[in-house]
Design an enzyme around this catalytic site. Structure first.
Site, short mmCIF file in Angstrom:
data_model
loop_
_atom_site.label_atom_id
_atom_site.label_comp_id
_atom_site.label_asym_id
_atom_site.label_seq_id
_atom_site.Cartn_x
_atom_site.Cartn_y
_atom_site.Cartn_z
N LYS A 13 -5.68 -8.27 -5.51
CA LYS A 13 -5.99 -8.33 -4.07
C LYS A 13 -6.32 -6.62 -3.80
O LYS A 13 -7.25 -6.69 -3.01
CB LYS A 13 -4.53 -8.49 -3.23
CG LYS A 13 -4.04 -9.76 -3.00
CD LYS A 13 -3.08 -10.06 -2.20
CE LYS A 13 -1.86 -9.30 -2.43
NZ LYS A 13 -1.29 -9.79 -3.79
N ARG A 88 3.14 -11.87 4.44
CA ARG A 88 3.80 -12.36 3.33
C ARG A 88 5.09 -13.22 3.47
O ARG A 88 5.73 -13.44 2.69
CB ARG A 88 4.12 -11.08 2.62
CG ARG A 88 3.73 -10.96 1.28
CD ARG A 88 3.35 -9.55 0.88
NE ARG A 88 3.83 -8.99 -0.41
CZ ARG A 88 3.34 -8.03 -1.05
NH1 ARG A 88 2.38 -7.12 -0.51
NH2 ARG A 88 3.73 -7.65 -2.06
N ARG A 124 -0.71 -2.07 -15.99
CA ARG A 124 -1.20 -1.46 -14.87
C ARG A 124 -0.59 -0.09 -14.61
O ARG A 124 0.33 0.13 -14.80
CB ARG A 124 -1.20 -2.18 -13.46
CG ARG A 124 -1.74 -1.60 -12.51
CD ARG A 124 -1.78 -2.53 -11.09
NE ARG A 124 -0.56 -3.01 -10.54
CZ ARG A 124 -0.55 -3.80 -9.62
NH1 ARG A 124 -1.40 -4.32 -9.19
NH2 ARG A 124 0.82 -4.04 -9.19
P1 AMP Z 1 2.48 -4.26 -2.97
O1 AMP Z 1 2.01 -3.16 -3.50
O2 AMP Z 1 1.68 -5.06 -1.96
O3 AMP Z 1 2.83 -5.43 -4.08
O4 AMP Z 1 3.76 -4.21 -2.16
C1 AMP Z 1 5.01 -3.31 -2.98
C2 AMP Z 1 6.08 -3.76 -2.01
O5 AMP Z 1 6.19 -3.18 -0.62
C3 AMP Z 1 6.70 -5.26 -2.07
O6 AMP Z 1 7.16 -5.59 -3.25
C4 AMP Z 1 7.37 -5.06 -0.82
O7 AMP Z 1 8.75 -4.80 -1.19
C5 AMP Z 1 6.79 -4.26 0.05
N1 AMP Z 1 5.98 -5.26 0.97
C6 AMP Z 1 4.35 -4.96 1.02
N2 AMP Z 1 4.04 -5.73 2.03
C7 AMP Z 1 4.80 -6.38 2.48
C8 AMP Z 1 5.03 -7.27 3.63
N3 AMP Z 1 3.85 -7.83 3.99
N4 AMP Z 1 6.07 -7.67 4.02
C9 AMP Z 1 7.28 -7.42 3.25
N5 AMP Z 1 7.36 -6.28 2.30
C10 AMP Z 1 6.04 -5.93 2.04
#
Ligand code: AMP
Length: 210
Positions: A13, A88, A124
């Site tokens: 993504k 999410r 990564r």
């Molecule tokens: P990501 O880099 O998108 O995988 O996000 C890292 C972490 O940020 C996730 O594991 C969640 O703890 C938090 N996070 C990111 N986006 C969301 C969202 N839309 N809703 C809730 N928590 C989020």
């Protein structure tokens, strides 16, 4: 146009969002990146999100939607936005459906098998300064980040295997049902996320007719 990139952690993504936001000339709004920035800066939002992020859980909806509402109220989002990692949860999806009433919106769902996701995430590496990504096998990290020139390439704490498994569980339980709700409101384009970055990018553009 509001575009959403949907898919499990490691589906690509972030990489595709950077490419597509450039292509469509809209801001790339990655909720994970905004939380990480707040965490690094020690803001109240970052401190509130910390425990959830460390355990691979979702940050509560209220905090997340408030943060997104603030971000999309900024002038640069007036012409559209590309969401990466939002919505999410079911509550976030319903909130966004309400907030996007009257605006054109679309969803790209990127599909990748679980074994491929784990291999991708475990290898990564990211630049802690500018968020450029590398991979131990497919794109070995240089001593200095190619994008910003600093020696700050690390493994994200939540990319460690135990946290990755928790993040995938969170995705299956809380996030995968969101696609059904999004489908009821927006066109959803499903794209195969296995392959070279450029190839997946072209598949997305083709699916969107762009
Ligand atoms: P990501 O880099 O998108 O995988 O996000 C890292 C972490 O940020 C996730 O594991 C969640 O703890 C938090 N996070 C990111 N986006 C969301 C969202 N839309 N809703 C809730 N928590 C989020």
């Amino acid at each position: 146009m509001i575009s959403m990139l949907f898919g499990p952690p490691g589906c690509g993504k972030g990489t595709q969002a950077t490419f597509l936001a450039g292509h469509f000339r809209v801001p790339h709004v990655a909720t994970g990146d905004i939380f990480r920035k707040n965490l690094k800066e020690g803001t109240p939002l970052g401190l509130a999100a910390k425990g959830f992020m460390e355990k691979g859980q979702l940050v509560p909806d209220e905090l997340t939607c408030e943060m997104v509402a603030d971000r999309i109220a900024a002038l640069d989002c007036a012409g559209g936005v590309l969401f990466d990692g939002f919505p999410r949860s079911l509550a976030q999806a319903h909130w966004l459906i309400g907030a996007s009433k009257g605006k054109a919106a679309q969803v790209v769902s990127i599909e990748v098998p679980t074994e491929v996701l784990i291999a991708r995430i475990a290898g990564r590496r990211v630049c802690s300064k500018c968020s450029a990504t590398y991979h131990e096998t497919y794109d070995p990290p240089p001593a200095l980040c190619r994008a910003c020139g600093t020696a700050s390439i690390v493994q994200r704490p939540d990319d460690q295997e135990v946290v990755v498994r928790a993040r995938l569980e969170t995705y299956t339980r809380d996030t995968s049902p969101v696609l059904g709700v999004l489908r009821s409101a927006f066109p959803v384009y499903v794209v195969d996320g296995v392959g070279a970055v450029e190839q997946v990018g072209q598949r997305i553009l083709q699916a969107l007719g762009a």
